[in-house]
Design a protein around this motif. Structure first.
Motif, PDB file in Angstrom:
ATOM      1  N   ARG A   9       1.013  30.023 -31.327  1.00  0.00           N
ATOM      2  CA  ARG A   9       2.388  29.540 -31.494  1.00  0.00           C
ATOM      3  C   ARG A   9       2.957  29.081 -30.154  1.00  0.00           C
ATOM      4  O   ARG A   9       3.698  28.115 -30.082  1.00  0.00           O
ATOM      5  CB  ARG A   9       3.285  30.633 -32.068  1.00  0.00           C
ATOM      6  CG  ARG A   9       3.075  30.940 -33.520  1.00  0.00           C
ATOM      7  CD  ARG A   9       3.317  29.748 -34.433  1.00  0.00           C
ATOM      8  NE  ARG A   9       4.542  28.988 -34.135  1.00  0.00           N
ATOM      9  CZ  ARG A   9       5.756  29.313 -34.554  1.00  0.00           C
ATOM     10  NH1 ARG A   9       5.955  30.399 -35.260  1.00  0.00           N
ATOM     11  NH2 ARG A   9       6.785  28.538 -34.265  1.00  0.00           N
ATOM     12  N   TYR A  35      -0.064  15.624 -34.147  1.00  0.00           N
ATOM     13  CA  TYR A  35       1.167  14.983 -33.685  1.00  0.00           C
ATOM     14  C   TYR A  35       1.714  15.758 -32.500  1.00  0.00           C
ATOM     15  O   TYR A  35       1.473  16.952 -32.363  1.00  0.00           O
ATOM     16  CB  TYR A  35       2.243  15.025 -34.773  1.00  0.00           C
ATOM     17  CG  TYR A  35       1.944  14.287 -36.051  1.00  0.00           C
ATOM     18  CD1 TYR A  35       1.307  14.924 -37.111  1.00  0.00           C
ATOM     19  CD2 TYR A  35       2.335  12.969 -36.228  1.00  0.00           C
ATOM     20  CE1 TYR A  35       1.052  14.268 -38.302  1.00  0.00           C
ATOM     21  CE2 TYR A  35       2.099  12.300 -37.417  1.00  0.00           C
ATOM     22  CZ  TYR A  35       1.457  12.958 -38.443  1.00  0.00           C
ATOM     23  OH  TYR A  35       1.215  12.298 -39.629  1.00  0.00           O
ATOM     24  N   GLN A  37       5.688  16.415 -30.871  1.00  0.00           N
ATOM     25  CA  GLN A  37       7.081  16.236 -31.211  1.00  0.00           C
ATOM     26  C   GLN A  37       7.927  16.530 -29.990  1.00  0.00           C
ATOM     27  O   GLN A  37       7.841  17.610 -29.406  1.00  0.00           O
ATOM     28  CB  GLN A  37       7.496  17.174 -32.354  1.00  0.00           C
ATOM     29  CG  GLN A  37       8.933  16.989 -32.794  1.00  0.00           C
ATOM     30  CD  GLN A  37       9.313  17.875 -33.958  1.00  0.00           C
ATOM     31  OE1 GLN A  37       8.723  18.922 -34.180  1.00  0.00           O
ATOM     32  NE2 GLN A  37      10.308  17.459 -34.723  1.00  0.00           N
ATOM     33  N   MET A  88       5.792  20.157 -28.301  1.00  0.00           N
ATOM     34  CA  MET A  88       5.418  20.877 -29.520  1.00  0.00           C
ATOM     35  C   MET A  88       4.301  20.066 -30.165  1.00  0.00           C
ATOM     36  O   MET A  88       4.452  18.845 -30.375  1.00  0.00           O
ATOM     37  CB  MET A  88       6.609  20.981 -30.463  1.00  0.00           C
ATOM     38  CG  MET A  88       6.252  21.478 -31.847  1.00  0.00           C
ATOM     39  SD  MET A  88       5.894  23.229 -31.898  1.00  0.00           S
ATOM     40  CE  MET A  88       7.384  23.803 -32.693  1.00  0.00           C
ATOM     41  N   LEU A  90       1.873  19.582 -33.472  1.00  0.00           N
ATOM     42  CA  LEU A  90       1.811  19.890 -34.896  1.00  0.00           C
ATOM     43  C   LEU A  90       0.545  19.310 -35.496  1.00  0.00           C
ATOM     44  O   LEU A  90       0.213  18.148 -35.281  1.00  0.00           O
ATOM     45  CB  LEU A  90       3.027  19.303 -35.613  1.00  0.00           C
ATOM     46  CG  LEU A  90       4.372  19.945 -35.271  1.00  0.00           C
ATOM     47  CD1 LEU A  90       5.517  19.044 -35.666  1.00  0.00           C
ATOM     48  CD2 LEU A  90       4.505  21.291 -35.972  1.00  0.00           C
ATOM     49  N   PRO A 104       2.364  25.604 -38.385  1.00  0.00           N
ATOM     50  CA  PRO A 104       3.630  26.064 -37.804  1.00  0.00           C
ATOM     51  C   PRO A 104       3.937  25.478 -36.432  1.00  0.00           C
ATOM     52  O   PRO A 104       5.058  25.594 -35.949  1.00  0.00           O
ATOM     53  CB  PRO A 104       3.427  27.578 -37.697  1.00  0.00           C
ATOM     54  CG  PRO A 104       1.953  27.748 -37.587  1.00  0.00           C
ATOM     55  CD  PRO A 104       1.344  26.658 -38.416  1.00  0.00           C
ATOM     56  N   ARG A 107       3.815  25.447 -29.337  1.00  0.00           N
ATOM     57  CA  ARG A 107       4.679  24.975 -28.242  1.00  0.00           C
ATOM     58  C   ARG A 107       3.919  25.176 -26.939  1.00  0.00           C
ATOM     59  O   ARG A 107       3.704  26.315 -26.508  1.00  0.00           O
ATOM     60  CB  ARG A 107       6.001  25.727 -28.237  1.00  0.00           C
ATOM     61  CG  ARG A 107       7.010  25.118 -27.273  1.00  0.00           C
ATOM     62  CD  ARG A 107       8.418  25.634 -27.487  1.00  0.00           C
ATOM     63  NE  ARG A 107       8.998  25.239 -28.751  1.00  0.00           N
ATOM     64  CZ  ARG A 107       9.536  24.065 -28.997  1.00  0.00           C
ATOM     65  NH1 ARG A 107       9.532  23.127 -28.072  1.00  0.00           N
ATOM     66  NH2 ARG A 107      10.076  23.800 -30.176  1.00  0.00           N
TER      67      ARG A 107
ATOM     68  N   GLY B  40      12.155  24.984 -34.864  1.00  0.00           N
ATOM     69  CA  GLY B  40      10.965  25.533 -34.235  1.00  0.00           C
ATOM     70  C   GLY B  40       9.779  25.743 -35.150  1.00  0.00           C
ATOM     71  O   GLY B  40       8.819  26.411 -34.762  1.00  0.00           O
ATOM     72  N   ARG B  41       9.820  25.200 -36.351  1.00  0.00           N
ATOM     73  CA  ARG B  41       8.731  25.403 -37.315  1.00  0.00           C
ATOM     74  C   ARG B  41       8.045  24.082 -37.646  1.00  0.00           C
ATOM     75  O   ARG B  41       8.430  23.019 -37.184  1.00  0.00           O
ATOM     76  CB  ARG B  41       9.278  26.022 -38.604  1.00  0.00           C
ATOM     77  CG  ARG B  41      10.179  27.205 -38.403  1.00  0.00           C
ATOM     78  CD  ARG B  41       9.487  28.382 -37.807  1.00  0.00           C
ATOM     79  NE  ARG B  41       8.491  28.946 -38.704  1.00  0.00           N
ATOM     80  CZ  ARG B  41       7.805  30.060 -38.443  1.00  0.00           C
ATOM     81  NH1 ARG B  41       7.993  30.688 -37.308  1.00  0.00           N
ATOM     82  NH2 ARG B  41       6.930  30.523 -39.292  1.00  0.00           N
ATOM     83  N   GLY B  42       7.021  24.179 -38.501  1.00  0.00           N
ATOM     84  CA  GLY B  42       6.351  22.975 -38.978  1.00  0.00           C
ATOM     85  C   GLY B  42       7.182  22.274 -40.036  1.00  0.00           C
ATOM     86  O   GLY B  42       8.195  22.791 -40.495  1.00  0.00           O
TER      87      GLY B  42
END
Lengths: 111, 113
Positions: A9, A35, A37, A88, A90, A104, A107, B40-42
């Motif tokens: 995470r 990806y 972000q 971040m 993903l 999820p 980071r 802060g999530r997907g």
């Protein structure tokens, strides 16, 4: 229930380090995506894969590489991390042309 | 290249009110999708509308698509505090393999209780 998992995470790495981000999906999806972000920029596609060992560059592939040796696993590699790769990250997967399922997020901070 | 552009960038409403978010895009598409992201999530997929559809409903969500104007809107009716999130539209214009999506920058929705 579709599950996409990412190895970490939160991750803190130093400039110049090699960084591996792992993504695993359990639904036998052909397509997988990475990806990044950033605030105000939305999601930008780094790489995607539509089959095992197949990969295609997205919009911002510079500084990244990927590996897909097995259908369920898609890895993102930062060969030499730089501070502008703090973001971040993903991962997502999809079946054919349907919706994408996201993990999820990781980071990553590069200092 | 960014195809989907959401409007407004941020929206603040009271619980029970309706929330409308708009998305514009530039090229012809196969489908358009809306996603929600809690802080802060997907992202979580909400709804997909194909290029030959004009309107689609899912619970409190209503999506419209106008391909002549290259625009879509997402309406959330009777909003709840739990709807507070960022909302993204994404367009699928893939011609070959995979379904590469292009995301907009998102609309931040805040629902006050």
């Amino acid at each position: 229930d579709v599950k996409v998992t990412q190895s970490s995470r939160y991750l803190v790495k130093r400039t110049g380090e090699k960084v591996f981000l792992e993504c695993v999906q359990d639904m036998d999806h052909e397509n997988m995506f990475w990806y990044r972000q950033d605030p105000g920029l939305g999601l930008r596609l780094i790489y995607f894969s539509y089959d095992v060992k197949m990969k295609e560059k997205g919009d911002i592939p510079e500084g990244y590489s990927v590996s897909r040796e097995k259908k369920e696993r898609f890895s993102l590699i930062l060969e030499s991390a730089s501070t502008n790769q703090t973001s971040m990250y993903l991962c997502a997967s999809s079946l054919y042309s349907y919706e994408q399922y996201f993990g999820p997020g990781t980071r990553l901070t590069v200092t | 290249s960014q195809q989907g552009e959401e409007d407004p960038q941020a929206l603040s409403i009271q619980e029970g009110e309706n929330a409308t978010m708009n998305c514009s895009y530039k090229t012809s598409i196969n489908n358009l999708q809306w996603y929600r992201q809690n802080s802060g999530r997907g992202l979580v997929h909400l709804i997909l509308i194909r290029s030959n559809e004009r309107e689609k409903h899912s619970g409190r969500l209503r999506v419209t698509l106008d391909t002549s104007k290259k625009s879509s809107s997402l309406l959330i009716t009777a909003s709840r505090a739990a709807d507070t999130a960022s909302y993204f539209c994404a367009t699928d214009a893939s011609k070959e393999y995979g379904n590469k999506l292009v995301f907009g920058a998102g609309t931040i929705l805040r629902v006050k209780s």
